[in-house]
Design a protein around this motif. Sequence first.
Motif, mmCIF file in Angstrom:
data_model
loop_
_atom_site.group_PDB
_atom_site.id
_atom_site.type_symbol
_atom_site.label_atom_id
_atom_site.label_comp_id
_atom_site.label_asym_id
_atom_site.label_seq_id
_atom_site.Cartn_x
_atom_site.Cartn_y
_atom_site.Cartn_z
ATOM 1 N N VAL A 41 -27.072 5.399 -58.245
ATOM 2 C CA VAL A 41 -25.948 6.307 -58.455
ATOM 3 C C VAL A 41 -26.360 7.388 -59.437
ATOM 4 N N VAL A 42 -26.162 8.635 -59.028
ATOM 5 C CA VAL A 42 -26.468 9.779 -59.883
ATOM 6 C C VAL A 42 -25.151 10.360 -60.378
ATOM 7 N N THR A 43 -25.003 10.463 -61.681
ATOM 8 C CA THR A 43 -23.778 10.966 -62.306
ATOM 9 C C THR A 43 -24.134 12.010 -63.354
ATOM 10 N N PRO A 44 -23.144 12.671 -63.935
ATOM 11 C CA PRO A 44 -23.462 13.619 -65.018
ATOM 12 C C PRO A 44 -24.200 12.959 -66.181
ATOM 13 N N ALA A 45 -23.970 11.662 -66.383
ATOM 14 C CA ALA A 45 -24.600 10.961 -67.502
ATOM 15 C C ALA A 45 -25.904 10.269 -67.115
ATOM 16 N N SER A 46 -26.175 10.157 -65.825
ATOM 17 C CA SER A 46 -27.372 9.471 -65.349
ATOM 18 C C SER A 46 -27.973 10.284 -64.213
ATOM 19 N N SER A 47 -28.885 11.196 -64.551
ATOM 20 C CA SER A 47 -29.376 12.170 -63.570
ATOM 21 C C SER A 47 -30.434 11.618 -62.634
ATOM 22 N N ASN A 48 -31.129 10.517 -63.036
ATOM 23 C CA ASN A 48 -32.199 9.954 -62.213
ATOM 24 C C ASN A 48 -33.204 11.014 -61.781
ATOM 25 N N GLN A 49 -33.596 11.855 -62.742
ATOM 26 C CA GLN A 49 -34.581 12.918 -62.563
ATOM 27 C C GLN A 49 -34.067 14.087 -61.733
ATOM 28 N N PHE A 50 -32.806 14.096 -61.331
ATOM 29 C CA PHE A 50 -32.279 15.240 -60.603
ATOM 30 C C PHE A 50 -31.997 16.394 -61.561
ATOM 31 N N ALA A 51 -32.276 17.601 -61.102
ATOM 32 C CA ALA A 51 -32.012 18.791 -61.903
ATOM 33 C C ALA A 51 -32.052 20.008 -61.008
ATOM 34 N N GLY A 52 -31.521 21.119 -61.491
ATOM 35 C CA GLY A 52 -31.677 22.392 -60.803
ATOM 36 C C GLY A 52 -33.093 22.883 -61.005
ATOM 37 N N THR A 53 -33.658 23.521 -60.015
ATOM 38 C CA THR A 53 -35.035 23.972 -60.130
ATOM 39 C C THR A 53 -35.125 25.498 -60.065
ATOM 40 N N TYR A 54 -34.744 26.077 -58.943
ATOM 41 C CA TYR A 54 -34.794 27.534 -58.816
ATOM 42 C C TYR A 54 -33.388 28.103 -58.720
ATOM 43 N N ASP A 55 -32.493 27.655 -59.603
ATOM 44 C CA ASP A 55 -31.139 28.206 -59.643
ATOM 45 C C ASP A 55 -31.201 29.702 -59.971
ATOM 46 N N ARG A 56 -30.226 30.432 -59.430
ATOM 47 C CA ARG A 56 -30.227 31.877 -59.672
ATOM 48 C C ARG A 56 -28.802 32.414 -59.596
ATOM 49 N N GLY A 57 -28.477 33.360 -60.463
ATOM 50 C CA GLY A 57 -27.186 34.026 -60.386
ATOM 51 C C GLY A 57 -26.029 33.205 -60.927
ATOM 52 N N ALA A 58 -24.866 33.405 -60.305
ATOM 53 C CA ALA A 58 -23.616 32.812 -60.803
ATOM 54 C C ALA A 58 -23.234 31.525 -60.084
ATOM 55 N N GLY A 59 -24.138 30.947 -59.328
ATOM 56 C CA GLY A 59 -23.829 29.699 -58.646
ATOM 57 C C GLY A 59 -23.587 28.575 -59.636
ATOM 58 N N SER A 60 -22.922 27.522 -59.160
ATOM 59 C CA SER A 60 -22.634 26.396 -60.041
ATOM 60 C C SER A 60 -22.591 25.104 -59.242
ATOM 61 N N ARG A 61 -22.712 23.995 -59.954
ATOM 62 C CA ARG A 61 -22.602 22.673 -59.346
ATOM 63 C C ARG A 61 -21.773 21.795 -60.258
ATOM 64 N N GLY A 62 -21.117 20.790 -59.675
ATOM 65 C CA GLY A 62 -20.342 19.874 -60.484
ATOM 66 C C GLY A 62 -19.972 18.628 -59.698
ATOM 67 N N PHE A 63 -20.004 17.489 -60.346
ATOM 68 C CA PHE A 63 -19.609 16.238 -59.700
ATOM 69 C C PHE A 63 -18.089 16.186 -59.632
ATOM 70 N N THR A 64 -17.560 15.875 -58.455
ATOM 71 C CA THR A 64 -16.115 15.892 -58.270
ATOM 72 C C THR A 64 -15.703 15.003 -57.105
ATOM 73 N N SER A 65 -14.435 14.632 -57.098
ATOM 74 C CA SER A 65 -13.872 13.890 -55.965
ATOM 75 C C SER A 65 -12.975 14.792 -55.126
ATOM 76 N N ARG A 66 -12.982 16.090 -55.412
ATOM 77 C CA ARG A 66 -12.061 17.032 -54.758
ATOM 78 C C ARG A 66 -12.231 17.061 -53.244
ATOM 79 N N LEU A 67 -13.464 16.971 -52.762
ATOM 80 C CA LEU A 67 -13.722 17.001 -51.319
ATOM 81 C C LEU A 67 -14.022 15.616 -50.762
ATOM 82 N N GLY A 68 -13.744 14.585 -51.566
ATOM 83 C CA GLY A 68 -13.939 13.216 -51.105
ATOM 84 C C GLY A 68 -15.398 12.834 -51.057
ATOM 85 N N ALA A 69 -15.725 11.924 -50.151
ATOM 86 C CA ALA A 69 -17.090 11.421 -50.006
ATOM 87 C C ALA A 69 -17.281 10.939 -48.578
#
Length: 234
Positions: A41-69
Amino acid sequence: MRRGRRNVLAATAATLAALVTAGALHPALAFDPFGPSGTVVVTPASSNQFAGTYDRGAGSRGFTSRLGAPPGGGTGALELRTPGDDDRIQFGTDEIAGPLGRFRSSSYWAVRDPASPGTAMPSFQIAVDIDGGHLEPRDLHVLSYVPEPAPAGEWTRYDVGSGTFCLIRQVGAADAYRECVAGGERRTLDQIIEAYPQATGYAAGVNQGGGTAGLVSAVDLIQVGNRTYDLEPG
């Protein structure tokens, strides 16, 4: 000297035995020639080596249940937003790095917010050392899998390993996804492995951007080999 060497070998054997036992009790620790196994399980507190690499501009990411699973994906996922045409968001890990054959069974789930314009969906990318030796700038290539559109609001599983990829050299600020969509040659993973047998993937994950202005999506259950990443709000 011989007694010391035997002691070292005995200690090593005992350590390996302990690891094998631990692997049998915990699938995520089991030995696997195709990379790490199990579901994490990857969460905001446990990234398991996940990260943004070539992020650019005003894009964003966030963990949420808004769109379900998706089915089996818990309660939430990772939401991706690219408000502008040149914005880009990536989320990848180097934990599953290795021979390209490791990616033959890759897959992930994605959904597009019904309020988003267009039909684009998040793509999957593999950063590649094309000759498998010491990584030089000229060796860096990106394999891009561009998914087919899916009904808005409906979680869809994409079978990356059986799809086709564009192989594009990463030079400066080049956008491999945009070049692929613009007409880049697409080949199967086996065709690429045949052409570049020494190529090694050293990071992989999802990508959104390069002509996807206004897209809001979510991704979950990123799978490579026998390892699956369940992205959760917490």
